[in-house]
Design a protein around this motif. Sequence first.
Motif, PDB file in Angstrom:
ATOM      1  N   UNK A 151      -9.913  -3.797   0.077  1.00 29.39           N
ATOM      2  CA  UNK A 151     -10.771  -4.920  -0.248  1.00 29.39           C
ATOM      3  C   UNK A 151     -10.221  -5.844  -1.313  1.00 29.39           C
ATOM      4  N   UNK A 152      -8.996  -5.579  -1.778  1.00 28.35           N
ATOM      5  CA  UNK A 152      -8.350  -6.422  -2.782  1.00 28.35           C
ATOM      6  C   UNK A 152      -7.284  -7.299  -2.107  1.00 28.35           C
ATOM      7  N   UNK A 153      -6.557  -8.084  -2.931  1.00 32.04           N
ATOM      8  CA  UNK A 153      -5.479  -8.922  -2.403  1.00 32.04           C
ATOM      9  C   UNK A 153      -4.165  -8.156  -2.274  1.00 32.04           C
ATOM     10  N   UNK A 154      -4.173  -6.849  -2.530  1.00 36.36           N
ATOM     11  CA  UNK A 154      -2.962  -6.053  -2.309  1.00 36.36           C
ATOM     12  C   UNK A 154      -2.544  -6.201  -0.851  1.00 36.36           C
ATOM     13  N   UNK A 155      -1.246  -6.408  -0.583  1.00 46.18           N
ATOM     14  CA  UNK A 155      -0.833  -6.554   0.817  1.00 46.18           C
ATOM     15  C   UNK A 155      -1.203  -5.329   1.641  1.00 46.18           C
ATOM     16  N   UNK A 156      -1.877  -5.555   2.747  1.00 45.43           N
ATOM     17  CA  UNK A 156      -2.431  -4.566   3.687  1.00 45.43           C
ATOM     18  C   UNK A 156      -3.622  -3.801   3.101  1.00 45.43           C
ATOM     19  N   UNK A 157      -4.301  -4.383   2.123  1.00 48.63           N
ATOM     20  CA  UNK A 157      -5.413  -3.677   1.480  1.00 48.63           C
ATOM     21  C   UNK A 157      -6.701  -3.686   2.275  1.00 48.63           C
ATOM     22  N   UNK A 158      -6.614  -3.340   3.546  1.00 51.74           N
ATOM     23  CA  UNK A 158      -7.816  -3.331   4.383  1.00 51.74           C
ATOM     24  C   UNK A 158      -8.115  -1.988   5.007  1.00 51.74           C
ATOM     25  N   UNK A 159      -7.467  -0.926   4.526  1.00 53.71           N
ATOM     26  CA  UNK A 159      -7.572   0.357   5.227  1.00 53.71           C
ATOM     27  C   UNK A 159      -8.792   1.170   4.795  1.00 53.71           C
ATOM     28  N   UNK A 160      -9.254   1.993   5.714  1.00 52.30           N
ATOM     29  CA  UNK A 160     -10.227   3.047   5.406  1.00 52.30           C
ATOM     30  C   UNK A 160      -9.887   4.253   6.267  1.00 52.30           C
ATOM     31  N   UNK A 161     -10.401   5.402   5.918  1.00 51.38           N
ATOM     32  CA  UNK A 161     -10.135   6.626   6.678  1.00 51.38           C
ATOM     33  C   UNK A 161     -11.427   7.360   6.982  1.00 51.38           C
ATOM     34  N   UNK A 162     -11.379   8.165   8.043  1.00 50.36           N
ATOM     35  CA  UNK A 162     -12.490   9.061   8.390  1.00 50.36           C
ATOM     36  C   UNK A 162     -11.968  10.482   8.241  1.00 50.36           C
ATOM     37  N   UNK A 163     -12.636  11.250   7.392  1.00 50.65           N
ATOM     38  CA  UNK A 163     -12.187  12.603   7.060  1.00 50.65           C
ATOM     39  C   UNK A 163     -13.266  13.590   7.488  1.00 50.65           C
ATOM     40  N   UNK A 164     -12.838  14.641   8.194  1.00 49.15           N
ATOM     41  CA  UNK A 164     -13.769  15.661   8.676  1.00 49.15           C
ATOM     42  C   UNK A 164     -12.945  16.852   9.122  1.00 49.15           C
ATOM     43  N   UNK A 165     -13.582  17.865   9.659  1.00 52.34           N
ATOM     44  CA  UNK A 165     -12.847  18.919  10.348  1.00 52.34           C
ATOM     45  C   UNK A 165     -12.772  18.519  11.816  1.00 52.34           C
TER      46      UNK A 165
END
Length: 615
Positions: free
Chosen positions: A67-81
Amino acid sequence: MAWTRKILRVNLTEGTCESEPLNMEWAQKYLGQRGLATKYLVEETDPKVDPLSPDNKMIMATGPLTGTIAPTGGRYSVITKGPLTGAIACSNSGGFFGAEMKNAGWDMIIFEGKSVSPVYLSIENDNAELVDASDLWGKSVWETEDMIREARGDNDVRIASIGKAGENGVLFACIINDKDRAAGRSGVGAVMGSKNLKAVCVRGTLGVEVEDGMKFMQATSAAKKILADNAVTGEGLPTYGTQVLMNVINETGALPTRNAGDVQFDGASKIGGEAMHEVRESDGKANLVSSHACFSCPISCGRISQIDPEHFTVKGKPKYLEPSGGLEYENAWSLGAATGVDDLEALTYCNFVCNEQGFDPISFGSTVAAAMEMYQSGAIGDNVTGGIKLEFGNTEGLIQILEATAAGEGFGKEIGLGSKRLCEKYGKPELSMTVKGQEFPAYDPRGIQGMGLTYATSNRGACHLRGYTVASEVLGIPEKTDPLVTDGKAGLVKAFQDVTAAVDSSGTCIFITFALTMDDIAPQVDAACEGDWTADTLMEVGERIWNMERQYNIDAGFTGKDDTLPKRLLKDAAKAGPAEGLTSGLDKMLPEYYELRGWSADGVPSKETMERLAL
C-alpha cells in the motif's frame, strides 16, 4: 509506522468482526505478511488440524510496504494449512486488493470457524460486517465481483473471491482478486469455501504512514531506477511477461514435457511470449492486447489477452471474447507443454476459465498430464474419463476436462483431487509429479539442478517461488552458476529461500530480486518501519521464517523422508538437450543443505538453531 497495528478477527461461526492490536514484538521478529501471519497460525492452530475443518484458520495478510510507493508494494498473502498438501500454505497475490486492505487500516484479517450459510466480508475502513451471500453461491469469480460492485454502487472497491472450484472443494482452488490475480497454490480457495466465505470486499481511504517520509522517498526512487535500468525488470518482463522464459527454458533442456517424460517441447515456440505478439491471419490482431501492472509496480509483467473469435473454444461464448488475464509462463507450461498441447488460443481459454472459476492452472495442468499418461498406458480408459480422449496433445480433450473440472462434474471431480490422490487411486503413484502432494512447476530438476533441491525442501510442497535458483543457474543473477552441476547448490538454495521469505514478508514482489539486492531492499524497510532494519537483519528474519514453517510441518507429521522428488527425476535420465543423460543429484545436495541449515541428518532443526533464531 508502516504497520497499521491492527488485526481484524472474523469469527464466522459467531458472525462477529472485532479489531485487536497487532503484536508488535512479533512484527519486529517476523516483519509482516508471510512471516507474521505464519507466526499467528502457528500459535493459534493445531498443526494436525484437518485443513477443511472449522478449526483451521485462514489469514489474509499484508506487509509493511504493502500500500506504499515502494516498487511492487501491492502484495498480500493467504496463510493457512493447505488441503492439497497438509503442510503450511502461503499463497501470494498481486493486483490491487492487498493495497486496498492496507489502506483500509488492516495488517491482517484472521478468519475463524465456519458460517452456517454463505457470507461475504464487507470492509470500509474501520467498519467491517458479514453480509449474506446466498445469491452469490454458485457464481463464478467474475460474476461475484460484478454483483458485489453493483450491490455496493461503488466501482472503487476491491474484491477477492472464490468460484465454483472453492465451493466444490477442488483441492487446488485459488482465491482470485481483481478477476485475474490469484493467491494460487496449495488450495487456499478450498479452505475459504469450507468456511462458507464467498468473498472479501474492501474499500480503503486511510493511507499508509511511514517512519521517515524523506528517506523512504529516496530509497524507493533509487530502487525504481535500478529496476528500470535492469535487462530483466526494465525490458524482458515488461515486453514479454514471464512468458519470456518459455523458449529460454526449453533451450536449456529443462521444460518438463508430457508429464516430465521429456525435457524439451517441440511446440514451445508456438505458446511462448513471442507467439503472443504475433498477429493472427483470422482477425488481424495478436493474442496479447497489452501489459498489465499491479499496484505500485513499475515492471508491468501481467498480460491482457484476447482469444481469436474464430477459435472453437469461444464459439457461442461471448464473455470469453472480452480481453482478460493472459498466459504467464507457468500457466502456458502446465496447460501446454505438460499436456503436449501447443494451441495458444486454447491455452488462453483454459487460463480464462481457471481465473473465472478459481483454480490453480499449475496443479490442474500437471494433474491432467498425469491422467493423460495413465490413459495412454491403459491404466484408465473411457469408462473412467467419461469418454474424454485424454491423449497427450489432444486439444479437445484438454478443453473437455477443463470444463468438467470447472463444473465439478464427471472425471473433472477426480482431477480436482490433484495428481497425488488421483494417481494413487488408479494404482500409478509414480506418475504424480509432486513433492509433499503439490505439483512441481515449469523447471525440470534434471536440467536445473538447484531447482530439484528447492522443490524437495520447499515448506509448501513443490514450488519455484520459494527459492528461484533459475535466476542464477539460467539468467546469471546475481551471478551465473552451472545448472547441470550440484556443487554449491545447497548454499545457493538456502540463500534464495531466506531472501524470498523476507521479501514475501515485506509486502513486495519477489520479481524485484532480479535487479535489487538486500542492500537495496533494506533501506526501504528501514525508512518505512520503526526499528533498525539492515540487509543482515532481513536475512535473519527470512531464516527464522523458514525454520518456523519447517517446524510446523514436522509437528504436522512431515519428516526428512518427504524431502524428495518423483522417482522419474531421480532414476530416468533426460533424453535430450544440455542435460541429456542426467538425473537429479538430490542425494548429493540434501545432506549439505541440512548441515548448512543447522538441522539434523534427518532434517530436524537443532536446538541450537532454534535458540539462535529465537524460535
